[in-house]
Design a protein around this motif. Sequence first.
Motif, PDB file in Angstrom:
ATOM      1  N   VAL A  14      13.737  50.359 -25.752  1.00 26.98           N
ATOM      2  CA  VAL A  14      15.187  50.448 -25.559  1.00 26.98           C
ATOM      3  C   VAL A  14      15.899  50.902 -26.828  1.00 26.98           C
ATOM      4  CG1 VAL A  14      15.165  48.710 -23.739  1.00 26.98           C
ATOM      5  CG2 VAL A  14      15.547  47.995 -26.106  1.00 26.98           C
ATOM      6  N   LEU A  15      15.252  50.767 -27.989  1.00 26.49           N
ATOM      7  CA  LEU A  15      15.872  51.185 -29.251  1.00 26.49           C
ATOM      8  C   LEU A  15      15.440  52.574 -29.695  1.00 26.49           C
ATOM      9  CD1 LEU A  15      15.646  47.884 -31.348  1.00 26.49           C
ATOM     10  CD2 LEU A  15      17.681  48.861 -30.262  1.00 26.49           C
ATOM     11  N   ARG A  16      14.509  53.180 -28.970  1.00 23.34           N
ATOM     12  CA  ARG A  16      13.958  54.458 -29.408  1.00 23.34           C
ATOM     13  C   ARG A  16      14.992  55.568 -29.316  1.00 23.34           C
ATOM     14  NH1 ARG A  16       8.278  55.802 -26.889  1.00 23.34           N
ATOM     15  NH2 ARG A  16       7.963  53.753 -27.897  1.00 23.34           N
ATOM     16  N   THR A  17      14.944  56.450 -30.300  1.00 22.67           N
ATOM     17  CA  THR A  17      15.827  57.613 -30.345  1.00 22.67           C
ATOM     18  C   THR A  17      14.975  58.867 -30.538  1.00 22.67           C
ATOM     19  OG1 THR A  17      17.574  56.280 -31.349  1.00 22.67           O
ATOM     20  CG2 THR A  17      17.802  58.658 -31.497  1.00 22.67           C
ATOM     21  N   PRO A  18      15.117  59.873 -29.658  1.00 23.61           N
ATOM     22  CA  PRO A  18      15.988  59.910 -28.480  1.00 23.61           C
ATOM     23  C   PRO A  18      15.499  58.961 -27.387  1.00 23.61           C
ATOM     24  CG  PRO A  18      14.524  61.798 -28.503  1.00 23.61           C
ATOM     25  CD  PRO A  18      14.309  61.091 -29.803  1.00 23.61           C
ATOM     26  N   PRO A  19      16.371  58.619 -26.424  1.00 29.59           N
ATOM     27  CA  PRO A  19      15.999  57.652 -25.390  1.00 29.59           C
ATOM     28  C   PRO A  19      14.766  58.087 -24.603  1.00 29.59           C
ATOM     29  CG  PRO A  19      18.356  58.079 -25.342  1.00 29.59           C
ATOM     30  CD  PRO A  19      17.749  59.096 -26.266  1.00 29.59           C
ATOM     31  N   VAL A  20      13.940  57.102 -24.250  1.00 29.41           N
ATOM     32  CA  VAL A  20      12.746  57.381 -23.456  1.00 29.41           C
ATOM     33  C   VAL A  20      13.108  57.719 -22.022  1.00 29.41           C
ATOM     34  CG1 VAL A  20      10.598  56.395 -22.583  1.00 29.41           C
ATOM     35  CG2 VAL A  20      11.317  55.917 -24.919  1.00 29.41           C
ATOM     36  N   MET A  21      14.163  57.094 -21.508  1.00 28.98           N
ATOM     37  CA  MET A  21      14.574  57.318 -20.123  1.00 28.98           C
ATOM     38  C   MET A  21      15.538  58.493 -20.041  1.00 28.98           C
ATOM     39  SD  MET A  21      16.300  54.633 -17.407  1.00 28.98           S
ATOM     40  CE  MET A  21      14.759  53.738 -17.205  1.00 28.98           C
ATOM     41  N   SER A  22      15.287  59.389 -19.106  1.00 29.79           N
ATOM     42  CA  SER A  22      16.150  60.548 -18.909  1.00 29.79           C
ATOM     43  C   SER A  22      17.467  60.128 -18.268  1.00 29.79           C
ATOM     44  CB  SER A  22      15.448  61.578 -18.019  1.00 29.79           C
ATOM     45  OG  SER A  22      15.313  61.067 -16.699  1.00 29.79           O
ATOM     46  N   PRO A  23      18.496  60.989 -18.285  1.00 33.69           N
ATOM     47  CA  PRO A  23      19.772  60.643 -17.632  1.00 33.69           C
ATOM     48  C   PRO A  23      19.622  60.312 -16.156  1.00 33.69           C
ATOM     49  CG  PRO A  23      20.065  62.523 -19.091  1.00 33.69           C
ATOM     50  CD  PRO A  23      18.586  62.245 -19.039  1.00 33.69           C
ATOM     51  N   SER A  24      18.605  60.853 -15.496  1.00 34.87           N
ATOM     52  CA  SER A  24      18.384  60.560 -14.077  1.00 34.87           C
ATOM     53  C   SER A  24      17.690  59.229 -13.855  1.00 34.87           C
ATOM     54  CB  SER A  24      17.563  61.674 -13.427  1.00 34.87           C
ATOM     55  OG  SER A  24      16.253  61.722 -13.990  1.00 34.87           O
ATOM     56  N   GLY A  25      17.211  58.599 -14.927  1.00 34.80           N
ATOM     57  CA  GLY A  25      16.553  57.301 -14.808  1.00 34.80           C
ATOM     58  C   GLY A  25      15.047  57.374 -14.785  1.00 34.80           C
ATOM     59  N   GLN A  26      14.490  58.535 -15.089  1.00 34.61           N
ATOM     60  CA  GLN A  26      13.039  58.701 -15.045  1.00 34.61           C
ATOM     61  C   GLN A  26      12.420  58.430 -16.412  1.00 34.61           C
ATOM     62  OE1 GLN A  26      11.750  62.537 -13.654  1.00 34.61           O
ATOM     63  NE2 GLN A  26       9.733  61.771 -13.070  1.00 34.61           N
ATOM     64  N   LEU A  27      11.313  57.681 -16.407  1.00 32.49           N
ATOM     65  CA  LEU A  27      10.578  57.392 -17.630  1.00 32.49           C
ATOM     66  C   LEU A  27       9.395  58.334 -17.765  1.00 32.49           C
ATOM     67  CD1 LEU A  27      10.423  53.474 -17.568  1.00 32.49           C
ATOM     68  CD2 LEU A  27      11.674  54.870 -19.210  1.00 32.49           C
ATOM     69  N   LEU A  28       8.958  58.530 -18.993  1.00 32.85           N
ATOM     70  CA  LEU A  28       7.737  59.301 -19.210  1.00 32.85           C
ATOM     71  C   LEU A  28       6.569  58.608 -18.523  1.00 32.85           C
ATOM     72  CD1 LEU A  28       8.129  60.110 -23.015  1.00 32.85           C
ATOM     73  CD2 LEU A  28       8.595  61.637 -21.088  1.00 32.85           C
ATOM     74  N   ARG A  29       5.621  59.397 -18.062  1.00 29.82           N
ATOM     75  CA  ARG A  29       4.464  58.837 -17.364  1.00 29.82           C
ATOM     76  C   ARG A  29       3.700  57.852 -18.260  1.00 29.82           C
ATOM     77  NH1 ARG A  29       2.046  60.864 -12.867  1.00 29.82           N
ATOM     78  NH2 ARG A  29      -0.058  60.151 -12.365  1.00 29.82           N
ATOM     79  N   ALA A  30       3.535  58.196 -19.532  1.00 26.93           N
ATOM     80  CA  ALA A  30       2.831  57.304 -20.459  1.00 26.93           C
ATOM     81  C   ALA A  30       3.569  55.986 -20.626  1.00 26.93           C
ATOM     82  CB  ALA A  30       2.660  57.992 -21.814  1.00 26.93           C
ATOM     83  N   THR A  31       4.897  56.047 -20.659  1.00 29.32           N
ATOM     84  CA  THR A  31       5.695  54.815 -20.802  1.00 29.32           C
ATOM     85  C   THR A  31       5.548  53.930 -19.580  1.00 29.32           C
ATOM     86  OG1 THR A  31       7.303  56.014 -22.171  1.00 29.32           O
ATOM     87  CG2 THR A  31       8.012  53.914 -21.221  1.00 29.32           C
ATOM     88  N   GLU A  32       5.560  54.521 -18.402  1.00 26.35           N
ATOM     89  CA  GLU A  32       5.390  53.739 -17.176  1.00 26.35           C
ATOM     90  C   GLU A  32       4.030  53.062 -17.151  1.00 26.35           C
ATOM     91  OE1 GLU A  32       8.192  56.001 -13.895  1.00 26.35           O
ATOM     92  OE2 GLU A  32       6.119  56.669 -14.130  1.00 26.35           O
ATOM     93  N   HIS A  33       2.998  53.776 -17.538  1.00 26.10           N
ATOM     94  CA  HIS A  33       1.654  53.201 -17.554  1.00 26.10           C
ATOM     95  C   HIS A  33       1.550  52.079 -18.587  1.00 26.10           C
ATOM     96  CE1 HIS A  33      -0.507  56.894 -15.567  1.00 26.10           C
ATOM     97  NE2 HIS A  33       0.426  56.351 -14.806  1.00 26.10           N
ATOM     98  N   GLN A  34       2.137  52.276 -19.764  1.00 32.05           N
ATOM     99  CA  GLN A  34       2.105  51.240 -20.787  1.00 32.05           C
ATOM    100  C   GLN A  34       2.808  49.980 -20.318  1.00 32.05           C
ATOM    101  OE1 GLN A  34       3.570  53.885 -24.121  1.00 32.05           O
ATOM    102  NE2 GLN A  34       2.162  52.611 -25.296  1.00 32.05           N
ATOM    103  N   LEU A  35       3.966  50.140 -19.705  1.00 29.33           N
ATOM    104  CA  LEU A  35       4.712  48.980 -19.208  1.00 29.33           C
ATOM    105  C   LEU A  35       3.894  48.208 -18.186  1.00 29.33           C
ATOM    106  CD1 LEU A  35       7.297  47.300 -19.043  1.00 29.33           C
ATOM    107  CD2 LEU A  35       8.161  48.931 -17.334  1.00 29.33           C
ATOM    108  N   LEU A  36       3.214  48.914 -17.290  1.00 29.11           N
ATOM    109  CA  LEU A  36       2.394  48.252 -16.282  1.00 29.11           C
ATOM    110  C   LEU A  36       1.231  47.498 -16.931  1.00 29.11           C
ATOM    111  CD1 LEU A  36       1.755  47.752 -13.290  1.00 29.11           C
ATOM    112  CD2 LEU A  36       0.435  49.877 -13.295  1.00 29.11           C
ATOM    113  N   ILE A  37       0.585  48.101 -17.914  1.00 28.88           N
ATOM    114  CA  ILE A  37      -0.541  47.448 -18.596  1.00 28.88           C
ATOM    115  C   ILE A  37      -0.076  46.193 -19.326  1.00 28.88           C
ATOM    116  CG2 ILE A  37      -2.216  47.694 -20.467  1.00 28.88           C
ATOM    117  CD1 ILE A  37      -2.463  50.649 -19.660  1.00 28.88           C
ATOM    118  N   TYR A  38       1.025  46.304 -20.074  1.00 30.79           N
ATOM    119  CA  TYR A  38       1.524  45.153 -20.820  1.00 30.79           C
ATOM    120  C   TYR A  38       1.973  44.035 -19.872  1.00 30.79           C
ATOM    121  CZ  TYR A  38       1.515  47.991 -25.070  1.00 30.79           C
ATOM    122  OH  TYR A  38       1.132  48.758 -26.145  1.00 30.79           O
TER     123      TYR A  38
END
Length: 339
Positions: free
Chosen positions: A264-288
């Motif tokens: 949430v603090l990363r710059t530039p934001p990980v989430m796009s204006p449409s609300g989509q996350l990078l595929r790697a970020t989604e996978h990391q969140l699921l693993i954690y």
Amino acid sequence: MWPNGSSPGPCFRPMNITLQERRLIASPWFAASFCVLGLGSNLLALSVLARAPSPRSSFLTLLCGLVLTDFLGLLVTGAIVASQHAALLVWQAADPGCRLCRFMGVAMVFFGLCPLLLGAAMASERYVGITRPFWRPSATWRRAWATVGLVWLAALALGLLPLLGLGRYTVQYPGSWCFLTLGARRGDAAFGLLFALLGSVSVGLSFLLNTVSVVTLCRVYHDREAGRQRPRDGEVEMMVQLVGIMVVATVCWMPLLVFIAQTVLRTPPVMSPSGQLLRATEHQLLIYLRVATWNQILDPWVYILFRRSVLRRLHPRLSSRFQALSLHPPPAEATLNGP
């Protein structure tokens, strides 16, 4: 991508998952087996706690609250995840109004924070009991259950904040669960940081208090005059269990809490204006998240396995070691009976 081209509700975001991938990972058996394993572990721990020699002690009462919370958390969230896998991960078809998503989001925050807060409460109880034993003459199992209730209220209050406008709960990859949104919006970032900060502070407080308690017990062990005042074997046993619970919580939860704060603090934001996350970020969140869920399964086994009676059966020589740790050598004919 949205199923059937329909317009999304407030809890839906574009997801990096194809229909083929959705079908490949939609089997409910893994989620159901994981849930059953956790429920069985916590039920076993509750049955052992019910037969404990002092079930109404403050420590065992708080431990019972922890195990009960873990059990309910697995039951509620596991049932939802398994049902969404059975529905081929098409959340929008089963919950277009996002009511179930909001409920699960609250449940994820509530049952996620409760073990960490209860761990800090248990560490505080042991710290006072070991370092300031005369400060708590009125500590009872009723006060301990009141503490559990306060922890539940605090975690619930935090979980309800997105329903009041601070942050959002959205469906997460692969479409089987809902959680806080890792977006750059001010409300999303504030709620994510609040969740991560409160969880991290709880873990840090547990570490600090448990360290002081362990050091105090070691000092008393070497102080023979103080050691003759009262037996300490029960306190050593409780501290071993509490340190085990703290280690499990730290290993399971800190990766997720750090990941949330960093994202949430990363710059530039990980989430796009449409609300989509990078595929790697989604996978990391699921693993954690899956690693954090193991906390609810391992907590009861810390208590089940780290009891004197179990350790003596596994290694009979530990009987003499516990006798030394009691700091109050018993008569030669006496025997130690663990819980």
